[in-house]
Motif scaffolding. Structure first.
Motif, PDB file in Angstrom:
ATOM      1  N   ARG A  33       0.831  -1.205   0.000  1.00 42.61           N
ATOM      2  CA  ARG A  33       0.000   0.000   0.000  1.00 42.61           C
ATOM      3  C   ARG A  33       0.865   1.254   0.000  1.00 42.61           C
ATOM      4  N   LEU A  34       1.953   1.222   0.757  1.00 40.19           N
ATOM      5  CA  LEU A  34       2.872   2.360   0.787  1.00 40.19           C
ATOM      6  C   LEU A  34       3.448   2.619  -0.604  1.00 40.19           C
ATOM      7  N   HIS A  35       3.869   1.555  -1.267  1.00 40.31           N
ATOM      8  CA  HIS A  35       4.406   1.669  -2.623  1.00 40.31           C
ATOM      9  C   HIS A  35       3.356   2.252  -3.554  1.00 40.31           C
ATOM     10  N   LEU A  36       2.118   1.819  -3.418  1.00 41.32           N
ATOM     11  CA  LEU A  36       1.038   2.303  -4.271  1.00 41.32           C
ATOM     12  C   LEU A  36       0.797   3.792  -4.066  1.00 41.32           C
ATOM     13  N   VAL A  37       0.825   4.243  -2.810  1.00 39.26           N
ATOM     14  CA  VAL A  37       0.626   5.666  -2.515  1.00 39.26           C
ATOM     15  C   VAL A  37       1.706   6.510  -3.195  1.00 39.26           C
ATOM     16  N   VAL A  38       2.952   6.076  -3.091  1.00 36.28           N
ATOM     17  CA  VAL A  38       4.050   6.836  -3.687  1.00 36.28           C
ATOM     18  C   VAL A  38       3.937   6.842  -5.209  1.00 36.28           C
ATOM     19  N   GLU A  39       3.565   5.717  -5.797  1.00 42.49           N
ATOM     20  CA  GLU A  39       3.394   5.654  -7.248  1.00 42.49           C
ATOM     21  C   GLU A  39       2.276   6.600  -7.707  1.00 42.49           C
ATOM     22  N   VAL A  40       1.191   6.661  -6.948  1.00 40.00           N
ATOM     23  CA  VAL A  40       0.092   7.576  -7.281  1.00 40.00           C
ATOM     24  C   VAL A  40       0.560   9.022  -7.159  1.00 40.00           C
ATOM     25  N   PHE A  41       1.328   9.300  -6.117  1.00 38.78           N
ATOM     26  CA  PHE A  41       1.886  10.645  -5.936  1.00 38.78           C
ATOM     27  C   PHE A  41       2.734  11.052  -7.140  1.00 38.78           C
ATOM     28  N   VAL A  42       3.623  10.173  -7.556  1.00 39.96           N
ATOM     29  CA  VAL A  42       4.502  10.466  -8.694  1.00 39.96           C
ATOM     30  C   VAL A  42       3.674  10.668  -9.965  1.00 39.96           C
ATOM     31  N   ALA A  43       2.657   9.834 -10.157  1.00 44.85           N
ATOM     32  CA  ALA A  43       1.812   9.953 -11.350  1.00 44.85           C
ATOM     33  C   ALA A  43       1.070  11.284 -11.374  1.00 44.85           C
ATOM     34  N   ALA A  44       0.580  11.728 -10.217  1.00 45.50           N
ATOM     35  CA  ALA A  44      -0.130  13.010 -10.159  1.00 45.50           C
ATOM     36  C   ALA A  44       0.816  14.161 -10.499  1.00 45.50           C
ATOM     37  N   TRP A  45       2.031  14.125  -9.945  1.00 48.38           N
ATOM     38  CA  TRP A  45       3.021  15.154 -10.263  1.00 48.38           C
ATOM     39  C   TRP A  45       3.361  15.143 -11.744  1.00 48.38           C
ATOM     40  N   ARG A  46       3.620  13.968 -12.274  1.00 46.66           N
ATOM     41  CA  ARG A  46       4.029  13.861 -13.670  1.00 46.66           C
ATOM     42  C   ARG A  46       2.931  14.363 -14.604  1.00 46.66           C
ATOM     43  N   THR A  47       1.686  14.003 -14.311  1.00 48.22           N
ATOM     44  CA  THR A  47       0.563  14.453 -15.138  1.00 48.22           C
ATOM     45  C   THR A  47       0.455  15.974 -15.130  1.00 48.22           C
ATOM     46  N   ALA A  48       0.536  16.574 -13.943  1.00 49.08           N
ATOM     47  CA  ALA A  48       0.415  18.024 -13.833  1.00 49.08           C
ATOM     48  C   ALA A  48       1.582  18.750 -14.488  1.00 49.08           C
ATOM     49  N   SER A  49       2.802  18.261 -14.261  1.00 53.17           N
ATOM     50  CA  SER A  49       3.983  18.948 -14.791  1.00 53.17           C
ATOM     51  C   SER A  49       4.052  18.842 -16.314  1.00 53.17           C
ATOM     52  N   LEU A  50       3.661  17.692 -16.869  1.00 50.48           N
ATOM     53  CA  LEU A  50       3.652  17.557 -18.318  1.00 50.48           C
ATOM     54  C   LEU A  50       2.590  18.456 -18.944  1.00 50.48           C
ATOM     55  N   HIS A  51       1.465  18.589 -18.272  1.00 48.36           N
ATOM     56  CA  HIS A  51       0.415  19.480 -18.766  1.00 48.36           C
ATOM     57  C   HIS A  51       0.910  20.927 -18.764  1.00 48.36           C
ATOM     58  N   TRP A  52       1.600  21.309 -17.703  1.00 48.34           N
ATOM     59  CA  TRP A  52       2.146  22.667 -17.599  1.00 48.34           C
ATOM     60  C   TRP A  52       3.196  22.907 -18.676  1.00 48.34           C
ATOM     61  N   ALA A  53       4.053  21.921 -18.892  1.00 47.16           N
ATOM     62  CA  ALA A  53       5.080  22.050 -19.922  1.00 47.16           C
ATOM     63  C   ALA A  53       4.451  22.154 -21.309  1.00 47.16           C
ATOM     64  N   ALA A  54       3.376  21.401 -21.558  1.00 47.71           N
ATOM     65  CA  ALA A  54       2.692  21.460 -22.848  1.00 47.71           C
ATOM     66  C   ALA A  54       2.080  22.840 -23.088  1.00 47.71           C
ATOM     67  N   GLN A  55       1.783  23.550 -21.994  1.00 44.56           N
ATOM     68  CA  GLN A  55       1.269  24.921 -22.080  1.00 44.56           C
ATOM     69  C   GLN A  55       2.404  25.943 -22.080  1.00 44.56           C
ATOM     70  N   HIS A  56       3.651  25.451 -22.220  1.00 45.28           N
ATOM     71  CA  HIS A  56       4.845  26.304 -22.246  1.00 45.28           C
ATOM     72  C   HIS A  56       4.995  27.129 -20.971  1.00 45.28           C
ATOM     73  N   GLY A  57       4.577  26.543 -19.843  1.00 51.93           N
ATOM     74  CA  GLY A  57       4.756  27.211 -18.562  1.00 51.93           C
ATOM     75  C   GLY A  57       3.859  28.406 -18.357  1.00 51.93           C
ATOM     76  N   GLU A  58       2.769  28.457 -19.098  1.00 57.91           N
ATOM     77  CA  GLU A  58       1.854  29.607 -18.978  1.00 57.91           C
ATOM     78  C   GLU A  58       1.378  29.753 -17.536  1.00 57.91           C
ATOM     79  N   GLY A  59       1.453  30.976 -17.033  1.00 61.66           N
ATOM     80  CA  GLY A  59       1.029  31.243 -15.661  1.00 61.66           C
ATOM     81  C   GLY A  59       2.120  31.091 -14.631  1.00 61.66           C
ATOM     82  N   GLY A  60       3.316  30.644 -15.089  1.00 60.06           N
ATOM     83  CA  GLY A  60       4.451  30.545 -14.183  1.00 60.06           C
ATOM     84  C   GLY A  60       4.284  29.448 -13.137  1.00 60.06           C
TER      85      GLY A  60
END
Length: 204
Positions: A154-181
């Protein structure tokens, strides 16, 4: 994390400035000349350091290109063990990430976006980024494992979900060329975590 280096010993200030110079110059040369066309000798000549100095700061060419990633996660892994651990682990991990993002130096955004754009063009960097993500995930599991009596799976699953949420958000931000800083990035990260319950029950 901060640009104010005055509290650091002179040797540490010089080391950090050299590391930053290498990372900054590398991104510029990789963008101007191309990643494959730029050699480590070119980089050493531009910064006026030896290869020995370069390898004391970065293990590989890929690590230099993706220095913004390692700067963030090194700071995060240093902070997490000291973060207040009240409530669900996923919430604690997100709060620690938000704090770490807020404390990164003002130029981190530009370096992170440049590294993401470069990664899109260079398969070797994509592969290295995935490997680094795997290593960081394992390091985070070790860091929080000693503070939690949760089931290891369960601990491993929580960390994997955390990483996935970060990766999804950061890639979306990068695709927007960092709009909004960085404020927009932190908002996207918060949105990704808030969307997790709905995402887990999303219809097929």
């Amino acid at each position: 994390m901060s640009d104010d280096l005055r509290d650091l010993p002179l040797r540490e200030r010089k080391k950090l400035r050299t590391r930053r110079a290498l990372a900054e110059t590398a991104l510029r040369l990789f963008t101007e000349r191309g990643y494959e066309a730029t050699t480590l000798d070119d980089l050493c000549d531009a910064v006026e350091v030896s290869k020995r100095t370069l390898f004391r700061n970065f293990p590989s060419k890929e690590d230099i290109a993706l220095a913004a990633d390692s700067d963030l996660w090194s700071a995060y892994l240093e902070y997490v063990p000291t973060a207040q651990a009240d409530g669900p682990l996923l919430k604690v991990l997100h709060a620690a990430l938000d704090t770490t993002l807020g404390a990164m130096d003002p130029d981190w955004d530009r370096r992170f976006l440049a590294a993401r754009e470069l990664s899109e063009l260079v398969p070797a960097l994509q592969a290295h980024s995935l490997g680094y993500c795997h290593d960081t995930t394992r390091a985070l599991i070790r860091a929080v494992g000693g503070r939690s009596d949760a089931d290891p799976m369960r601990l491993h699953l929580v960390v994997e979900v955390f990483v996935a949420a970060w990766r999804t958000a950061s890639l979306h931000w990068a695709a927007q060329h960092g709009e909004g800083g960085r404020a927009a990035l932190r908002t996207l990260v918060a949105q990704a975590f808030a969307d997790l319950p709905a995402a887990l029950t999303h219809p097929a």
